[in-house]
Enzyme design. Sequence first.
Site, mmCIF file in Angstrom:
data_model
loop_
_atom_site.group_PDB
_atom_site.id
_atom_site.type_symbol
_atom_site.label_atom_id
_atom_site.label_comp_id
_atom_site.label_asym_id
_atom_site.label_seq_id
_atom_site.Cartn_x
_atom_site.Cartn_y
_atom_site.Cartn_z
ATOM 1 N N HIS A 330 -0.094 -0.870 19.679
ATOM 2 C CA HIS A 330 -0.478 -0.662 18.236
ATOM 3 C C HIS A 330 -0.527 0.657 18.454
ATOM 4 O O HIS A 330 -0.061 1.543 16.968
ATOM 5 C CB HIS A 330 -1.487 -0.509 18.093
ATOM 6 C CG HIS A 330 -2.169 -2.364 16.900
ATOM 7 N ND1 HIS A 330 -2.036 -2.357 16.014
ATOM 8 C CD2 HIS A 330 -2.200 -3.427 17.679
ATOM 9 C CE1 HIS A 330 -2.027 -3.753 15.786
ATOM 10 N NE2 HIS A 330 -2.745 -4.011 17.081
ATOM 11 N N LYS A 518 -3.457 5.490 2.583
ATOM 12 C CA LYS A 518 -3.797 4.953 3.893
ATOM 13 C C LYS A 518 -4.760 5.576 4.342
ATOM 14 O O LYS A 518 -5.360 6.668 3.931
ATOM 15 C CB LYS A 518 -2.581 5.231 4.988
ATOM 16 C CG LYS A 518 -1.582 6.760 3.658
ATOM 17 C CD LYS A 518 -0.651 6.768 4.418
ATOM 18 C CE LYS A 518 0.966 5.830 3.939
ATOM 19 N NZ LYS A 518 1.007 4.907 4.427
ATOM 20 N N ARG A 519 -5.759 5.468 5.717
ATOM 21 C CA ARG A 519 -6.116 6.434 6.244
ATOM 22 C C ARG A 519 -4.969 8.080 6.310
ATOM 23 O O ARG A 519 -4.107 7.842 6.217
ATOM 24 C CB ARG A 519 -6.542 6.313 7.861
ATOM 25 C CG ARG A 519 -7.342 4.823 8.318
ATOM 26 C CD ARG A 519 -9.130 5.781 7.416
ATOM 27 N NE ARG A 519 -9.812 5.962 8.429
ATOM 28 C CZ ARG A 519 -10.674 5.827 9.213
ATOM 29 N NH1 ARG A 519 -10.423 4.704 9.009
ATOM 30 N NH2 ARG A 519 -10.890 6.914 10.137
ATOM 31 N N LYS A 524 0.446 10.742 9.464
ATOM 32 C CA LYS A 524 0.969 10.227 8.101
ATOM 33 C C LYS A 524 1.222 10.765 7.417
ATOM 34 O O LYS A 524 1.962 10.966 5.646
ATOM 35 C CB LYS A 524 -0.366 9.060 7.529
ATOM 36 C CG LYS A 524 -1.083 7.821 8.663
ATOM 37 C CD LYS A 524 -1.899 7.432 8.364
ATOM 38 C CE LYS A 524 -2.174 6.434 8.927
ATOM 39 N NZ LYS A 524 -1.520 4.631 9.006
ATOM 40 N N THR A 626 1.149 -1.901 6.981
ATOM 41 C CA THR A 626 1.530 -2.847 6.577
ATOM 42 C C THR A 626 1.168 -2.750 5.423
ATOM 43 O O THR A 626 1.406 -3.633 4.056
ATOM 44 C CB THR A 626 0.195 -3.635 6.465
ATOM 45 O OG1 THR A 626 -0.684 -2.807 6.996
ATOM 46 C CG2 THR A 626 0.320 -4.465 8.493
ATOM 47 N N LYS A 630 2.817 -4.495 1.533
ATOM 48 C CA LYS A 630 1.309 -4.294 0.690
ATOM 49 C C LYS A 630 2.536 -3.822 -1.086
ATOM 50 O O LYS A 630 2.659 -4.468 -2.299
ATOM 51 C CB LYS A 630 0.459 -4.499 0.512
ATOM 52 C CG LYS A 630 -0.159 -4.584 2.167
ATOM 53 C CD LYS A 630 -2.014 -4.213 1.726
ATOM 54 C CE LYS A 630 -2.161 -3.835 3.037
ATOM 55 N NZ LYS A 630 -3.369 -3.392 3.258
#
Length: 787
Positions: A330, A518-519, A524, A626, A630
């Site tokens: 991952h 998101k986290r 990110k 992911t 969405k």
Amino acid sequence: MDTKTFKSRLAQMLEHSFGKNIASAESHQLHDSIAKVVMEDISAQWKKSTEQHLAGRRAMYLSMEFLMGRAVYNDLLCLGLTDVVDEALKAEGRSLAELEDIEDAALGNGGLGRLAACFLDSAAAHDIPLDGYGIRYKYGLFKQSIVDGFQHEEADNWTKYGDPWSVRREEDSVEITYGDQKVLAVPYDMPIIGYGTKNIGTLRLWQAESADDFDFAAFDSGDYDGAVKAQNDAENISKVLYPNDNCEAGKILRLKQEYFFSAASVADALRKHKKRFGTLDNLADYVTIQLNDTHPVIAIPELIRQLIKEGFTFDKAFDTAHKVFNYTNHTIMAEALEKWDSKMVEKVLPDVYAVILQINERFYADMYAKGLDKAQIRKMAPVGDGMVKMAFMAIFVSSYINGVAAIHTEILKNDALKEWYELYPERFQNKTNGITQRRWLALCNPELSAMITKLLGNADWVKDLDELKKLEKFADDESVLNEFMAVKEAKKHQLADFIKAHDGKEIDPDWIFDIQIKRLHEYKRQFLNALGILYIYFGIKDGSIKDFTPTVFIFGAKSAPGYRRAKAIIKLINEIGDYVNADPETADKLKVVFVQNYNVSYAEKLVCAADVSEQISTAGTEASGTGNMKLMLNGAVTLGTYDGANVEIAEEAGEENEYIFGARVEELAEIMPAYDPRDILFKDGKIKRVLDKLIDGTFSDGGVPSDQEGSFRELYKALTDGASWHVPDHYYVLGDLNSYIEAKLRMNADYKDRLAFAKKCWLNICNAGKFSSDRTIKDYAENIWKI
Ligand SMILES: *Cc1c(COP(=O)(O)O)cnc(C)c1O
């Protein structure tokens, strides 16, 4: 079941459980009794499905995390009972909407855990015999509130009102042995109801309990503490989910957790198989195990250990393990590659460690036989440098290894795991992640779902998302686009109402909804988004940015409680929000809102209301993502980098329908060695003006000393000087800033042509078929599990 039957059974259940009726019950009592009626109703079919799974070849999905969210709405949807139950409740003045108070099952951190949940849903819907195995944490991911702009954490006691969707299966308990303690693993099973089929899968979550009865003799003779401690020590193993996303913890308790559910799941598989066949010789014909990242890799030596105990030789056991296991990678980020101190493993799991050493010997033997370079062998060995390297052990033993998006798998093959790929090219596969359209469209966006079903003339898309491609013919149909915009507007109103109620913030549904959920993690780059907002704010004020379409920037993110720089970014976003939201000069142009406690249920509301999906990780850092899928499925355009599944999203929907920016992986490889962010800072006055705000006292970081992580000055220094072991601006925030602003302003201008923008959104929906987890799970079943 019809409404009348359901209503009378629900009334009976409420009377029996709580002495209440439908009208008088508390919402959690209503939930409990609805669940119990449904569980009774499916119980015979569930048992039958379970037997069918065990009768043939089946897959076990081992995952440290399952981020299930709320079960009730999904289970009713899958059973086709949503209207039945809602009508039954409405007849008594109640409604399904009241169950919004019910807690999520948040037994996961983020994408990895949610992927596991989507996979179970897809497998169940498509009659693939897959069952999940994990840990029944007493406390899931912490609940977050924002106080004075800071993240506050609260324990997530998710079973406070019970857990009516689980069944305790005492008879399947397994004793787990560590170097210094024995505990009992007791399974709790949750049904995974297949949409539109009879198949019902199982999520088996193991709970740790004391292996010994409470020692009353010791207690009575004065050793109160000792007797109680033995019980507590056992229960502690499944007490709490580690809240670090994408980051190794390296603690003894974590290793004990990993072994706990891995060993219990392996024992469970062997026990069931032996009972059925009387031998374990043909185990690999019937059982295949998918390891969701390295967390359950300890299951490999454990299976070998258990098989040896059953009379296998090491080589025979190794051969069986090779056939049984597959490993999903991952991440390629160094801080997330799991390693364990050998001494610790030896102490906590002495018998397993002995097997790990045998696996390592086998590795040396195999590599010597291949004539591999000796330094190379040492570098790749599962045990070395005083560490057990979980990914290496997984690749050496498994049949197949997969990445989770095309670009990610290419990076694994050509860079991160190059030597392994050269050794075993046939073992590497790609399985681009997916999401279940049942939860992420049918459930969360009934308005858009109804429109799609009406246009297609049927609801086949709920089980076959490629059907959406047929909607492309409406991409220039004004009335369809208008209807789509009306749906989006309705979802934006609903979200605005929810944010008002939940977070006490007002937003205008007529504005662009620009959403990053998101986290919270440096890779990110929520920080890039925050700096971008300031950049635009100053641009509007000095007149260099004109005709800016009013935009609300919405963030939702939890930070690991100990990740201080991430927490500083949360505080910074809130400080920027307070600052720009209070400026009357820009009050009709931009607004910043950070919503509290982002989780699956909140995501269900956010993804339907987005115009713009922020997917802005540094190229080469986000394995797949992911969340991006969405938002795409619900008709948002992606503002993103060439990273993870963004690449495939742009490929499917057409790059002209996304806003792609920033340096690419191969460019970064060239840029980073000589990259000096100060070059940008000193040359670009507009960027300097933004960064200066971090250190000129405009924003308050709450008084964190400036040399410490968590201060805004430290965030500044991380960009200019580097921080921890990282080079300056390790995530290339300043390098990508101009390109990001350009893409964002282009999107902002494009939005003015509402019809043209709606067409882009529409084409995203039409081309989201690839990102169904139905596609992913069928690919696993066919090409890895051979089911
Ligand atoms: C989908 C999802 C994620 C993963 O989001 P990414 O943007 O892919 O990181 C994380 N948390 C929740 C609650 C989700 O639903």
